[in-house]
Design a protein around this motif. Sequence first.
Motif, PDB file in Angstrom:
ATOM      1  N   GLN A 161       0.825  -1.211   0.000  1.00  0.00           N
ATOM      2  CA  GLN A 161       0.000   0.000   0.000  1.00  0.00           C
ATOM      3  C   GLN A 161       0.857   1.257   0.000  1.00  0.00           C
ATOM      4  O   GLN A 161       0.558   2.227  -0.706  1.00  0.00           O
ATOM      5  CB  GLN A 161      -0.950  -0.010   1.195  1.00  0.00           C
ATOM      6  CG  GLN A 161      -2.088  -1.022   1.095  1.00  0.00           C
ATOM      7  CD  GLN A 161      -3.072  -0.707  -0.018  1.00  0.00           C
ATOM      8  OE1 GLN A 161      -3.102   0.404  -0.540  1.00  0.00           O
ATOM      9  NE2 GLN A 161      -3.877  -1.690  -0.386  1.00  0.00           N
ATOM     10  N   ALA A 162       1.923   1.240   0.775  1.00  0.00           N
ATOM     11  CA  ALA A 162       2.824   2.394   0.809  1.00  0.00           C
ATOM     12  C   ALA A 162       3.499   2.591  -0.543  1.00  0.00           C
ATOM     13  O   ALA A 162       3.641   3.724  -1.028  1.00  0.00           O
ATOM     14  CB  ALA A 162       3.874   2.205   1.902  1.00  0.00           C
ATOM     15  N   ALA A 164       2.297   1.537  -3.454  1.00  0.00           N
ATOM     16  CA  ALA A 164       1.253   1.950  -4.390  1.00  0.00           C
ATOM     17  C   ALA A 164       0.972   3.446  -4.269  1.00  0.00           C
ATOM     18  O   ALA A 164       0.811   4.153  -5.277  1.00  0.00           O
ATOM     19  CB  ALA A 164      -0.023   1.153  -4.138  1.00  0.00           C
ATOM     20  N   LYS A 165       0.918   3.940  -3.040  1.00  0.00           N
ATOM     21  CA  LYS A 165       0.679   5.370  -2.818  1.00  0.00           C
ATOM     22  C   LYS A 165       1.814   6.198  -3.393  1.00  0.00           C
ATOM     23  O   LYS A 165       1.594   7.246  -4.015  1.00  0.00           O
ATOM     24  CB  LYS A 165       0.512   5.638  -1.330  1.00  0.00           C
ATOM     25  CG  LYS A 165       0.185   7.095  -1.004  1.00  0.00           C
ATOM     26  CD  LYS A 165      -0.033   7.282   0.482  1.00  0.00           C
ATOM     27  CE  LYS A 165      -0.388   8.741   0.795  1.00  0.00           C
ATOM     28  NZ  LYS A 165      -0.599   8.939   2.245  1.00  0.00           N
ATOM     29  N   ARG A 166       3.038   5.723  -3.193  1.00  0.00           N
ATOM     30  CA  ARG A 166       4.207   6.449  -3.710  1.00  0.00           C
ATOM     31  C   ARG A 166       4.178   6.550  -5.227  1.00  0.00           C
ATOM     32  O   ARG A 166       4.570   7.559  -5.813  1.00  0.00           O
ATOM     33  CB  ARG A 166       5.486   5.743  -3.253  1.00  0.00           C
ATOM     34  CG  ARG A 166       6.770   6.471  -3.626  1.00  0.00           C
ATOM     35  CD  ARG A 166       7.989   5.735  -3.103  1.00  0.00           C
ATOM     36  NE  ARG A 166       8.304   4.569  -3.897  1.00  0.00           N
ATOM     37  CZ  ARG A 166       9.019   4.613  -5.031  1.00  0.00           C
ATOM     38  NH1 ARG A 166       9.466   5.769  -5.491  1.00  0.00           N
ATOM     39  NH2 ARG A 166       9.298   3.512  -5.696  1.00  0.00           N
ATOM     40  N   GLY A 168       1.336   6.116  -7.124  1.00  0.00           N
ATOM     41  CA  GLY A 168       0.050   6.540  -7.658  1.00  0.00           C
ATOM     42  C   GLY A 168      -0.757   5.422  -8.272  1.00  0.00           C
ATOM     43  O   GLY A 168      -1.507   5.630  -9.218  1.00  0.00           O
ATOM     44  N   ILE A 170      -3.549   2.217  -7.959  1.00  0.00           N
ATOM     45  CA  ILE A 170      -4.664   1.645  -7.216  1.00  0.00           C
ATOM     46  C   ILE A 170      -4.595   0.133  -7.354  1.00  0.00           C
ATOM     47  O   ILE A 170      -4.607  -0.402  -8.468  1.00  0.00           O
ATOM     48  CB  ILE A 170      -6.010   2.164  -7.737  1.00  0.00           C
ATOM     49  CG1 ILE A 170      -6.092   3.682  -7.541  1.00  0.00           C
ATOM     50  CG2 ILE A 170      -7.172   1.474  -7.015  1.00  0.00           C
ATOM     51  CD1 ILE A 170      -7.325   4.304  -8.156  1.00  0.00           C
TER      52      ILE A 170
END
Length: 256
Positions: A161-162, A164-166, A168, A170
Amino acid sequence: MKYILFDTETTGNGELDRIIQVGAMVLDSEKYETKDIEYAENLFDSIKERDVLIYDELCSCDQEIAYEAMEVHNITPEMLINKPKFHETKFAKMLNEYNSNENYLIAHNIKFDLGMLEKEGFKNNYKLIDTYKCAKAIFPDFNHHRLQYLRYFLGLYKIEQAEAKRLGIIIKAHDAIGDVLVMKLLLDELLKHKSYEELHEITKLPIISTKFGFGKYKGKSFDEVRAIDNGYLLWAMNNLDDEDLKYSIKKFLGLL
């Protein structure tokens, strides 16, 4: 030097089946400004600079999607209306632009995905890395080497998740770009043991086994199986999809 990690979703697994989704990351030492790069699906409008390019595209084809395939990736015919053909995607153009043996093309069970690309007329000049085959070589005692199994067994799900957030991204189950993200984390693990070039060399050569890792004789050596059921060795050699295991049996039986 480019390192292209990619995954495809398809209409099915048959000879006539084609690509309907592609996800990819291009790892690079360069920095890319969003004003200079047109990102697929506009994923990065809010991100100023990065050293990874992301492609996440649906594409249309004339082959019907098998219901069994829809069950896995949840892509329906309606989602492909007005989508470009594969050769018109940004990914396809990038893939051809960097197609040289200075760069690496990376996938989990790359034989399948490369075969799908070849149906679209692609002729490979990249160095290949198969993270499935490399995981088998580096972690031979693991029960399985499927991507989702390794995702949990190696604890990759705890950090995805970290990441993926970095980037961008989903995350969605059985989605091409979601699988590429997990593959990137797996590649990071593999690179703790081997270099890119060493992973490429592993990909080129058969992985020699001495025992069955699945089936009714799981855990038994070829010697043990030959003593109780030599016919099974011959059946496995001629019928299994695992090319490394088939090669190992042939070598064990003195046929190579």
